[in-house]
Design a protein around this motif. Structure first.
Motif, mmCIF file in Angstrom:
data_model
loop_
_atom_site.group_PDB
_atom_site.id
_atom_site.type_symbol
_atom_site.label_atom_id
_atom_site.label_comp_id
_atom_site.label_asym_id
_atom_site.label_seq_id
_atom_site.Cartn_x
_atom_site.Cartn_y
_atom_site.Cartn_z
ATOM 1 N N MET A 1 0.463 -1.303 0.032
ATOM 2 C CA MET A 1 -0.560 -0.057 0.164
ATOM 3 C C MET A 1 1.031 1.322 -0.214
ATOM 4 S SD MET A 1 -3.325 1.211 2.676
ATOM 5 C CE MET A 1 -2.856 -0.591 3.318
ATOM 6 N N ILE A 2 0.309 2.609 -0.926
ATOM 7 C CA ILE A 2 0.970 3.250 -0.529
ATOM 8 C C ILE A 2 0.928 4.189 0.757
ATOM 9 C CG2 ILE A 2 1.672 3.401 -3.098
ATOM 10 C CD1 ILE A 2 -0.665 6.260 -3.437
ATOM 11 N N LEU A 3 2.163 4.931 0.912
ATOM 12 C CA LEU A 3 2.154 5.687 2.758
ATOM 13 C C LEU A 3 0.519 6.912 2.179
ATOM 14 C CD1 LEU A 3 3.571 6.068 4.757
ATOM 15 C CD2 LEU A 3 5.199 7.682 3.115
ATOM 16 N N ARG A 4 1.222 7.917 1.211
ATOM 17 C CA ARG A 4 -0.436 7.308 1.334
ATOM 18 C C ARG A 4 -1.242 7.340 2.341
ATOM 19 N NH1 ARG A 4 -3.741 12.554 -0.089
ATOM 20 N NH2 ARG A 4 -6.169 11.807 -0.589
ATOM 21 N N GLU A 5 -2.218 6.033 1.062
ATOM 22 C CA GLU A 5 -3.329 4.939 2.005
ATOM 23 C C GLU A 5 -2.963 4.674 3.226
ATOM 24 O OE1 GLU A 5 -5.730 5.119 -0.299
ATOM 25 O OE2 GLU A 5 -4.433 5.994 -1.406
ATOM 26 N N GLN A 6 -2.139 4.274 3.727
ATOM 27 C CA GLN A 6 -1.576 3.647 4.373
ATOM 28 C C GLN A 6 -1.811 4.802 5.630
ATOM 29 O OE1 GLN A 6 1.314 0.693 5.758
ATOM 30 N NE2 GLN A 6 2.021 1.286 3.735
ATOM 31 N N LEU A 7 -1.466 5.940 6.158
ATOM 32 C CA LEU A 7 -2.413 7.359 6.327
ATOM 33 C C LEU A 7 -3.392 7.888 6.293
ATOM 34 C CD1 LEU A 7 1.225 9.683 6.068
ATOM 35 C CD2 LEU A 7 1.074 7.492 7.522
ATOM 36 N N ILE A 8 -4.109 7.315 6.281
ATOM 37 C CA ILE A 8 -5.671 7.848 5.976
ATOM 38 C C ILE A 8 -5.558 6.300 6.505
ATOM 39 C CG2 ILE A 8 -7.891 7.148 4.297
ATOM 40 C CD1 ILE A 8 -6.312 8.811 2.261
ATOM 41 N N THR A 9 -5.574 5.378 6.297
ATOM 42 C CA THR A 9 -5.850 3.852 7.330
ATOM 43 C C THR A 9 -5.658 4.125 8.994
ATOM 44 O OG1 THR A 9 -5.463 2.814 5.219
ATOM 45 C CG2 THR A 9 -5.791 1.793 7.697
ATOM 46 N N GLN A 10 -4.632 4.862 8.893
ATOM 47 C CA GLN A 10 -4.434 5.282 10.779
ATOM 48 C C GLN A 10 -5.368 6.261 10.614
ATOM 49 O OE1 GLN A 10 -0.152 6.920 11.760
ATOM 50 N NE2 GLN A 10 1.047 5.161 9.911
ATOM 51 N N GLY A 11 -6.006 6.720 10.034
ATOM 52 C CA GLY A 11 -6.892 8.408 10.625
ATOM 53 C C GLY A 11 -6.087 9.525 10.212
ATOM 54 N N VAL A 12 -5.219 9.762 9.090
ATOM 55 C CA VAL A 12 -4.790 11.150 8.920
ATOM 56 C C VAL A 12 -5.765 11.776 8.251
ATOM 57 C CG1 VAL A 12 -3.143 12.166 8.389
ATOM 58 C CG2 VAL A 12 -2.383 10.359 9.454
ATOM 59 N N SER A 13 -6.293 13.160 8.477
ATOM 60 C CA SER A 13 -6.903 13.941 7.643
ATOM 61 C C SER A 13 -6.765 13.585 6.736
ATOM 62 C CB SER A 13 -7.067 15.031 8.316
ATOM 63 O OG SER A 13 -7.403 16.362 7.121
ATOM 64 N N GLU A 14 -7.486 13.870 5.136
ATOM 65 C CA GLU A 14 -7.127 13.345 4.263
ATOM 66 C C GLU A 14 -7.159 15.332 3.012
ATOM 67 O OE1 GLU A 14 -9.248 11.157 0.737
ATOM 68 O OE2 GLU A 14 -10.147 9.962 2.153
ATOM 69 N N LYS A 15 -8.317 15.760 3.536
ATOM 70 C CA LYS A 15 -7.448 17.034 3.070
ATOM 71 C C LYS A 15 -5.806 17.661 3.363
ATOM 72 C CE LYS A 15 -9.117 21.649 3.654
ATOM 73 N NZ LYS A 15 -7.121 21.836 2.663
ATOM 74 N N LEU A 16 -5.286 17.198 4.417
ATOM 75 C CA LEU A 16 -4.138 17.345 4.988
ATOM 76 C C LEU A 16 -3.159 16.613 3.854
ATOM 77 C CD1 LEU A 16 -3.471 18.803 7.114
ATOM 78 C CD2 LEU A 16 -2.594 17.217 8.234
ATOM 79 N N LEU A 17 -3.502 15.515 3.398
ATOM 80 C CA LEU A 17 -2.567 15.088 2.774
ATOM 81 C C LEU A 17 -2.953 15.284 1.559
ATOM 82 C CD1 LEU A 17 -3.294 11.295 4.366
ATOM 83 C CD2 LEU A 17 -1.143 12.420 4.055
ATOM 84 N N ASP A 18 -4.152 15.704 1.254
ATOM 85 C CA ASP A 18 -4.516 16.561 -0.466
ATOM 86 C C ASP A 18 -3.190 17.674 -0.685
ATOM 87 O OD1 ASP A 18 -7.002 14.750 -0.881
ATOM 88 O OD2 ASP A 18 -7.877 15.777 -0.884
ATOM 89 N N ASP A 19 -3.302 18.955 0.848
ATOM 90 C CA ASP A 19 -1.883 19.899 0.835
ATOM 91 C C ASP A 19 -1.374 19.461 0.556
ATOM 92 O OD1 ASP A 19 -4.864 21.453 0.738
ATOM 93 O OD2 ASP A 19 -4.395 21.380 3.242
ATOM 94 N N VAL A 20 -0.225 18.439 0.828
ATOM 95 C CA VAL A 20 1.117 17.682 0.490
ATOM 96 C C VAL A 20 1.438 17.217 -0.877
ATOM 97 C CG1 VAL A 20 2.353 15.284 1.541
ATOM 98 C CG2 VAL A 20 1.161 16.816 2.895
ATOM 99 N N GLU A 21 0.458 16.407 -1.356
ATOM 100 C CA GLU A 21 -0.031 15.968 -1.907
ATOM 101 C C GLU A 21 0.280 17.298 -3.517
ATOM 102 O OE1 GLU A 21 0.039 13.243 -4.487
ATOM 103 O OE2 GLU A 21 0.514 12.872 -2.365
ATOM 104 N N LYS A 22 -0.128 18.461 -3.435
ATOM 105 C CA LYS A 22 -0.345 19.854 -3.909
ATOM 106 C C LYS A 22 1.087 20.154 -3.708
ATOM 107 C CE LYS A 22 -5.277 20.798 -3.501
ATOM 108 N NZ LYS A 22 -5.824 21.993 -2.599
ATOM 109 N N PHE A 23 1.892 20.543 -2.859
ATOM 110 C CA PHE A 23 3.455 21.039 -2.440
ATOM 111 C C PHE A 23 3.561 19.644 -3.220
ATOM 112 C CE2 PHE A 23 7.302 20.547 0.044
ATOM 113 C CZ PHE A 23 7.572 21.558 0.650
ATOM 114 N N LYS A 24 3.649 18.549 -3.138
ATOM 115 C CA LYS A 24 5.050 17.931 -3.935
ATOM 116 C C LYS A 24 4.290 18.077 -5.385
ATOM 117 C CE LYS A 24 5.309 12.945 -4.172
ATOM 118 N NZ LYS A 24 4.589 11.576 -3.551
#
Ligand SMILES: Nc1ncnc2c1ncn2[C@@H]1O[C@H](COP(=O)(O)OP(=O)(O)OP(=O)(O)O)[C@@H](O)[C@H]1O
Ligand SMILES: [Mg+2]
Length: 308
Positions: A1-24
Protein backbone atom coordinates in the motif's frame (compact mmCIF):
# COMPACT_ATOMS: atom_id res chain seq x y z
CA UNK A 1 0.00 0.00 0.00
CA UNK A 2 1.32 3.43 -0.75
CA UNK A 3 2.21 5.68 2.17
CA UNK A 4 -0.72 8.04 1.67
CA UNK A 5 -3.22 5.16 1.84
CA UNK A 6 -1.62 3.83 5.00
CA UNK A 7 -1.90 7.21 6.64
CA UNK A 8 -5.57 7.47 5.70
CA UNK A 9 -6.08 4.07 7.33
CA UNK A 10 -4.40 5.44 10.46
CA UNK A 11 -6.91 8.29 10.47
CA UNK A 12 -4.79 11.17 9.17
CA UNK A 13 -6.99 13.84 7.56
CA UNK A 14 -7.38 13.46 3.79
CA UNK A 15 -7.55 17.22 3.42
CA UNK A 16 -4.10 17.52 4.97
CA UNK A 17 -2.78 14.76 2.73
CA UNK A 18 -4.28 16.48 -0.32
CA UNK A 19 -2.35 19.60 0.60
CA UNK A 20 0.82 17.51 0.76
CA UNK A 21 0.04 16.23 -2.74
CA UNK A 22 -0.23 19.82 -3.97
CA UNK A 23 3.10 20.68 -2.36
CA UNK A 24 4.67 17.61 -3.92
CA UNK A 25 3.30 18.43 -7.38
CA UNK A 26 4.29 22.09 -7.16
CA UNK A 27 7.90 21.25 -6.33
CA UNK A 28 8.01 18.11 -8.49
CA UNK A 29 11.50 16.70 -8.97
CA UNK A 30 12.93 16.04 -12.38
CA UNK A 31 16.60 15.53 -11.65
CA UNK A 32 17.50 11.85 -11.13
CA UNK A 33 20.21 12.81 -8.63
CA UNK A 34 17.52 14.33 -6.47
CA UNK A 35 14.82 11.69 -6.88
CA UNK A 36 17.32 9.05 -5.83
CA UNK A 37 17.62 10.89 -2.51
CA UNK A 38 13.94 10.51 -1.66
CA UNK A 39 13.84 7.74 0.95
CA UNK A 40 11.68 4.68 0.35
CA UNK A 41 10.95 2.94 3.61
CA UNK A 42 9.02 -0.20 4.36
CA UNK A 43 8.17 0.68 7.93
CA UNK A 44 5.50 3.30 8.42
CA UNK A 45 5.40 5.41 11.55
CA UNK A 46 2.22 4.78 13.49
CA UNK A 47 0.60 7.73 15.27
CA UNK A 48 -2.03 9.96 13.65
CA UNK A 49 -1.74 12.97 15.95
CA UNK A 50 2.01 13.14 15.50
CA UNK A 51 1.54 12.83 11.75
CA UNK A 52 -0.98 15.68 11.79
CA UNK A 53 1.39 17.89 13.79
CA UNK A 54 4.35 17.20 11.51
CA UNK A 55 2.43 17.69 8.27
CA UNK A 56 0.71 20.92 9.28
CA UNK A 57 3.91 22.45 10.61
CA UNK A 58 5.90 21.56 7.49
CA UNK A 59 3.21 22.86 5.15
CA UNK A 60 3.33 26.12 7.08
CA UNK A 61 7.05 26.40 6.36
CA UNK A 62 8.08 25.48 9.88
CA UNK A 63 10.99 23.26 10.84
CA UNK A 64 10.27 20.46 13.27
CA UNK A 65 12.16 18.93 16.16
CA UNK A 66 11.21 15.35 17.07
CA UNK A 67 12.17 14.60 20.63
CA UNK A 68 11.54 11.47 22.64
CA UNK A 69 12.95 8.31 24.20
CA UNK A 70 14.98 5.73 22.28
CA UNK A 71 13.37 3.56 19.61
CA UNK A 72 10.15 5.53 19.39
CA UNK A 73 10.35 5.80 15.60
CA UNK A 74 11.82 9.29 15.21
CA UNK A 75 14.07 8.38 12.29
CA UNK A 76 11.42 6.20 10.71
CA UNK A 77 9.09 9.20 10.89
CA UNK A 78 11.69 11.58 9.43
CA UNK A 79 12.25 9.21 6.48
CA UNK A 80 8.51 8.71 5.99
CA UNK A 81 8.00 12.49 5.95
CA UNK A 82 10.56 12.97 3.17
CA UNK A 83 8.90 10.20 1.20
CA UNK A 84 5.40 11.60 1.72
CA UNK A 85 6.45 15.09 0.61
CA UNK A 86 8.57 13.62 -2.17
CA UNK A 87 11.65 15.56 -1.14
CA UNK A 88 15.32 14.57 -1.36
CA UNK A 89 16.88 14.00 2.03
CA UNK A 90 20.22 15.11 3.41
CA UNK A 91 20.90 13.39 6.68
CA UNK A 92 23.57 14.68 9.03
CA UNK A 93 24.52 12.87 12.22
CA UNK A 94 25.50 15.39 14.84
CA UNK A 95 28.31 14.70 17.30
CA UNK A 96 30.68 16.61 19.61
CA UNK A 97 33.02 17.50 16.78
CA UNK A 98 30.30 18.77 14.42
CA UNK A 99 31.35 22.26 13.42
CA UNK A 100 29.97 24.89 11.13
CA UNK A 101 32.37 23.88 8.36
CA UNK A 102 31.13 20.31 8.30
CA UNK A 103 27.55 21.58 7.97
CA UNK A 104 27.96 24.44 5.54
CA UNK A 105 31.23 23.81 3.78
CA UNK A 106 34.99 24.05 3.89
CA UNK A 107 37.48 26.13 1.95
CA UNK A 108 39.37 24.09 -0.61
CA UNK A 109 41.88 24.93 -3.32
CA UNK A 110 40.48 24.24 -6.78
CA UNK A 111 42.37 25.55 -9.87
CA UNK A 112 44.49 27.85 -7.72
CA UNK A 113 41.41 29.40 -6.27
CA UNK A 114 39.85 29.05 -2.85
CA UNK A 115 36.42 27.57 -3.32
CA UNK A 116 33.80 26.30 -0.98
CA UNK A 117 33.37 22.56 -0.82
CA UNK A 118 29.69 22.40 0.03
CA UNK A 119 28.53 20.69 3.19
CA UNK A 120 25.27 18.80 3.62
CA UNK A 121 23.20 21.74 4.83
CA UNK A 122 24.34 23.87 1.90
CA UNK A 123 23.39 21.17 -0.63
CA UNK A 124 20.08 20.58 1.06
CA UNK A 125 19.29 24.30 1.09
CA UNK A 126 19.90 24.98 -2.58
CA UNK A 127 18.05 21.89 -3.78
CA UNK A 128 14.97 22.29 -1.62
CA UNK A 129 15.76 19.18 0.35
CA UNK A 130 14.50 18.05 3.71
CA UNK A 131 17.53 18.11 5.99
CA UNK A 132 17.53 15.68 8.87
CA UNK A 133 19.65 16.81 11.81
CA UNK A 134 20.06 13.50 13.56
CA UNK A 135 20.74 13.59 17.31
CA UNK A 136 20.98 17.37 17.12
CA UNK A 137 21.64 17.65 20.85
CA UNK A 138 24.91 15.74 20.54
CA UNK A 139 26.60 18.76 18.95
CA UNK A 140 28.08 21.72 20.80
CA UNK A 141 25.75 24.71 20.74
CA UNK A 142 28.43 27.00 19.25
CA UNK A 143 28.53 24.88 16.11
CA UNK A 144 24.83 25.33 15.57
CA UNK A 145 24.70 29.13 15.65
CA UNK A 146 25.54 29.09 11.96
CA UNK A 147 22.17 27.44 11.34
CA UNK A 148 20.09 30.17 12.96
CA UNK A 149 19.62 32.30 9.85
CA UNK A 150 18.71 29.22 7.82
CA UNK A 151 16.13 28.14 10.34
CA UNK A 152 14.27 31.43 10.87
CA UNK A 153 12.38 33.83 8.59
CA UNK A 154 15.61 35.00 6.93
CA UNK A 155 16.04 31.61 5.24
CA UNK A 156 19.60 32.26 4.25
CA UNK A 157 22.99 30.72 4.79
CA UNK A 158 25.58 33.31 5.48
CA UNK A 159 29.14 32.06 5.01
CA UNK A 160 31.69 34.74 5.77
CA UNK A 161 33.72 35.51 2.64
CA UNK A 162 31.09 34.07 0.30
CA UNK A 163 27.82 35.29 -1.10
CA UNK A 164 24.75 34.81 1.01
CA UNK A 165 22.70 31.85 -0.17
CA UNK A 166 18.94 31.94 -0.11
CA UNK A 167 17.17 28.70 0.74
CA UNK A 168 15.09 27.02 -1.95
CA UNK A 169 11.41 27.48 -0.96
CA UNK A 170 10.78 23.79 -0.41
CA UNK A 171 13.64 23.40 2.09
CA UNK A 172 12.74 22.20 5.59
CA UNK A 173 14.76 20.92 8.51
CA UNK A 174 13.83 18.06 10.81
CA UNK A 175 15.79 17.62 14.01
CA UNK A 176 15.72 14.43 16.05
CA UNK A 177 16.87 14.14 19.62
CA UNK A 178 16.79 11.84 22.57
CA UNK A 179 17.35 13.65 25.84
CA UNK A 180 18.13 10.48 27.80
CA UNK A 181 21.31 9.42 26.02
CA UNK A 182 24.69 10.04 27.58
CA UNK A 183 26.67 12.77 25.87
CA UNK A 184 23.65 14.89 24.98
CA UNK A 185 23.74 18.63 25.60
CA UNK A 186 21.02 20.99 26.66
CA UNK A 187 19.90 22.68 23.46
CA UNK A 188 20.22 26.40 23.29
CA UNK A 189 16.91 28.28 23.66
CA UNK A 190 17.50 30.29 20.52
CA UNK A 191 17.90 27.13 18.48
CA UNK A 192 14.85 25.38 19.94
CA UNK A 193 12.82 28.51 19.28
CA UNK A 194 13.38 27.99 15.57
CA UNK A 195 11.59 24.64 15.55
CA UNK A 196 8.08 23.44 16.24
CA UNK A 197 8.83 20.77 18.81
CA UNK A 198 7.01 17.48 18.69
CA UNK A 199 7.23 15.24 21.68
CA UNK A 200 7.18 11.59 20.67
CA UNK A 201 5.90 9.67 23.69
CA UNK A 202 7.00 6.25 24.87
CA UNK A 203 5.06 3.54 23.05
CA UNK A 204 1.68 2.58 24.51
CA UNK A 205 0.06 -0.82 24.59
CA UNK A 206 -2.34 -0.38 21.63
CA UNK A 207 0.32 1.18 19.43
CA UNK A 208 2.79 -1.53 20.32
CA UNK A 209 0.59 -4.38 19.08
CA UNK A 210 -0.14 -2.53 15.83
CA UNK A 211 3.58 -1.98 15.20
CA UNK A 212 4.42 -5.61 15.95
CA UNK A 213 1.59 -6.93 13.78
CA UNK A 214 2.66 -4.67 10.92
CA UNK A 215 6.20 -5.96 11.16
CA UNK A 216 5.33 -9.61 11.79
CA UNK A 217 2.08 -10.41 10.01
CA UNK A 218 3.17 -14.06 9.85
CA UNK A 219 3.48 -14.48 13.62
CA UNK A 220 0.96 -16.10 15.93
CA UNK A 221 -0.90 -13.15 17.41
CA UNK A 222 -1.21 -14.56 20.91
CA UNK A 223 2.56 -15.13 20.96
CA UNK A 224 3.23 -11.64 19.68
CA UNK A 225 1.23 -10.24 22.54
CA UNK A 226 3.61 -12.02 24.94
CA UNK A 227 6.52 -10.15 23.39
CA UNK A 228 4.56 -6.92 23.65
CA UNK A 229 3.96 -7.89 27.27
CA UNK A 230 7.69 -8.26 27.93
CA UNK A 231 8.22 -4.73 26.68
CA UNK A 232 5.33 -3.30 28.71
CA UNK A 233 6.32 -5.13 31.90
CA UNK A 234 9.88 -3.85 31.59
CA UNK A 235 8.57 -0.36 30.87
CA UNK A 236 6.48 -0.49 34.07
CA UNK A 237 9.48 -1.70 36.11
CA UNK A 238 11.60 1.08 34.71
CA UNK A 239 8.92 3.63 35.51
CA UNK A 240 8.95 2.40 39.12
CA UNK A 241 12.74 2.82 39.15
CA UNK A 242 13.27 -0.91 39.73
CA UNK A 243 15.43 -1.08 36.60
CA UNK A 244 17.01 1.42 34.21
CA UNK A 245 15.61 2.11 30.74
CA UNK A 246 18.34 0.01 29.05
CA UNK A 247 16.26 -3.09 28.43
CA UNK A 248 13.10 -1.14 27.57
CA UNK A 249 13.92 -1.24 23.91
CA UNK A 250 11.44 -1.83 21.10
CA UNK A 251 14.36 -2.13 18.70
CA UNK A 252 15.53 -5.13 20.76
CA UNK A 253 12.07 -6.75 20.70
CA UNK A 254 11.85 -6.32 16.92
CA UNK A 255 15.39 -7.64 16.50
CA UNK A 256 14.56 -10.67 18.64
CA UNK A 257 11.46 -11.47 16.61
CA UNK A 258 13.43 -11.19 13.38
CA UNK A 259 16.01 -13.71 14.55
CA UNK A 260 13.23 -16.04 15.73
CA UNK A 261 11.69 -15.86 12.28
CA UNK A 262 15.12 -16.86 11.01
CA UNK A 263 14.85 -19.97 13.19
CA UNK A 264 16.50 -19.02 16.48
CA UNK A 265 15.08 -20.30 19.75
CA UNK A 266 12.98 -17.51 21.35
CA UNK A 267 14.89 -17.56 24.65
CA UNK A 268 18.23 -17.13 22.87
CA UNK A 269 16.76 -14.34 20.78
CA UNK A 270 15.57 -12.30 23.76
CA UNK A 271 18.91 -12.93 25.40
CA UNK A 272 20.49 -10.88 22.61
CA UNK A 273 17.69 -8.44 22.04
CA UNK A 274 16.58 -7.63 25.54
CA UNK A 275 18.59 -9.11 28.42
CA UNK A 276 21.91 -8.21 26.84
CA UNK A 277 21.04 -4.53 26.76
CA UNK A 278 21.76 -4.25 30.42
CA UNK A 279 25.29 -4.86 31.70
CA UNK A 280 24.44 -4.93 35.36
CA UNK A 281 24.15 -8.45 36.78
CA UNK A 282 21.47 -7.55 39.29
CA UNK A 283 19.38 -5.80 36.65
CA UNK A 284 19.81 -8.69 34.23
CA UNK A 285 18.27 -11.03 36.83
CA UNK A 286 15.20 -8.82 37.17
CA UNK A 287 14.82 -8.61 33.39
CA UNK A 288 15.16 -12.37 33.09
CA UNK A 289 12.47 -12.89 35.74
CA UNK A 290 10.10 -10.71 33.75
CA UNK A 291 10.85 -12.61 30.56
CA UNK A 292 10.36 -16.02 32.21
CA UNK A 293 6.77 -15.09 33.09
CA UNK A 294 6.07 -14.53 29.37
CA UNK A 295 8.37 -16.73 27.32
CA UNK A 296 8.96 -20.43 27.93
CA UNK A 297 12.42 -21.91 27.79
CA UNK A 298 11.02 -24.81 25.70
CA UNK A 299 9.58 -22.67 22.90
CA UNK A 300 10.94 -23.03 19.38
CA UNK A 301 10.79 -20.60 16.46
CA UNK A 302 7.82 -22.53 15.01
CA UNK A 303 5.74 -21.75 18.08
CA UNK A 304 5.92 -18.07 17.19
CA UNK A 305 6.01 -18.37 13.40
CA UNK A 306 3.84 -21.41 12.55
CA UNK A 307 4.39 -21.15 8.81
CA UNK A 308 8.15 -21.25 8.96
N1 LIG B 1 5.29 4.76 16.28
C1 LIG B 1 6.02 3.86 15.60
N2 LIG B 1 5.60 3.44 14.39
C2 LIG B 1 6.30 2.53 13.68
N3 LIG B 1 7.44 1.98 14.10
C3 LIG B 1 7.92 2.35 15.31
C4 LIG B 1 7.24 3.32 16.09
N4 LIG B 1 7.95 3.50 17.23
C5 LIG B 1 9.01 2.69 17.14
N5 LIG B 1 9.01 2.00 16.00
C6 LIG B 1 10.03 1.00 15.59
O1 LIG B 1 11.15 1.14 16.46
C7 LIG B 1 12.38 0.98 15.76
C8 LIG B 1 13.31 2.15 16.00
O2 LIG B 1 12.91 3.28 15.26
P1 LIG B 1 13.86 4.56 15.07
O3 LIG B 1 15.22 4.14 14.71
O4 LIG B 1 13.15 5.49 14.17
O5 LIG B 1 13.86 5.14 16.56
P2 LIG B 1 14.43 6.53 17.14
O6 LIG B 1 13.28 7.17 17.84
O7 LIG B 1 15.13 7.29 16.08
O8 LIG B 1 15.43 6.00 18.25
P3 LIG B 1 16.80 6.66 18.84
O9 LIG B 1 16.39 7.78 19.74
O10 LIG B 1 17.40 5.53 19.60
O11 LIG B 1 17.62 7.12 17.66
C9 LIG B 1 12.02 0.80 14.28
O12 LIG B 1 12.08 -0.56 13.98
C10 LIG B 1 10.58 1.27 14.21
O13 LIG B 1 9.87 0.57 13.25
MG1 LIG C 1 17.17 7.85 15.91
Amino acid sequence: MILREQLITQGVSEKLLDDVEKFKAFYALTDQNLTSRVPQTETVFYGKDIWAMCISALLEEENILLSGPKATGKNVLADNICELFGRPQWNTSFHVNTDSASLIGTDTFIDNEVKLRRGSVYECAIHGGFGVFDEINMAKNDALVVLHSALDYRKIIDVPGYEKIGLHEATRFIGTMNYEYAGTKELNEALVSRFMTIDIPQIKEETLMVILKNNFADANEEMLSQFAGVFLDLQAKSRNSEISTKSVDLRGIIGSLKTIRRGLKPMLAVDMGVIGKSFDQYEKEIVLDVIRTRIRESWEAEDIFPER
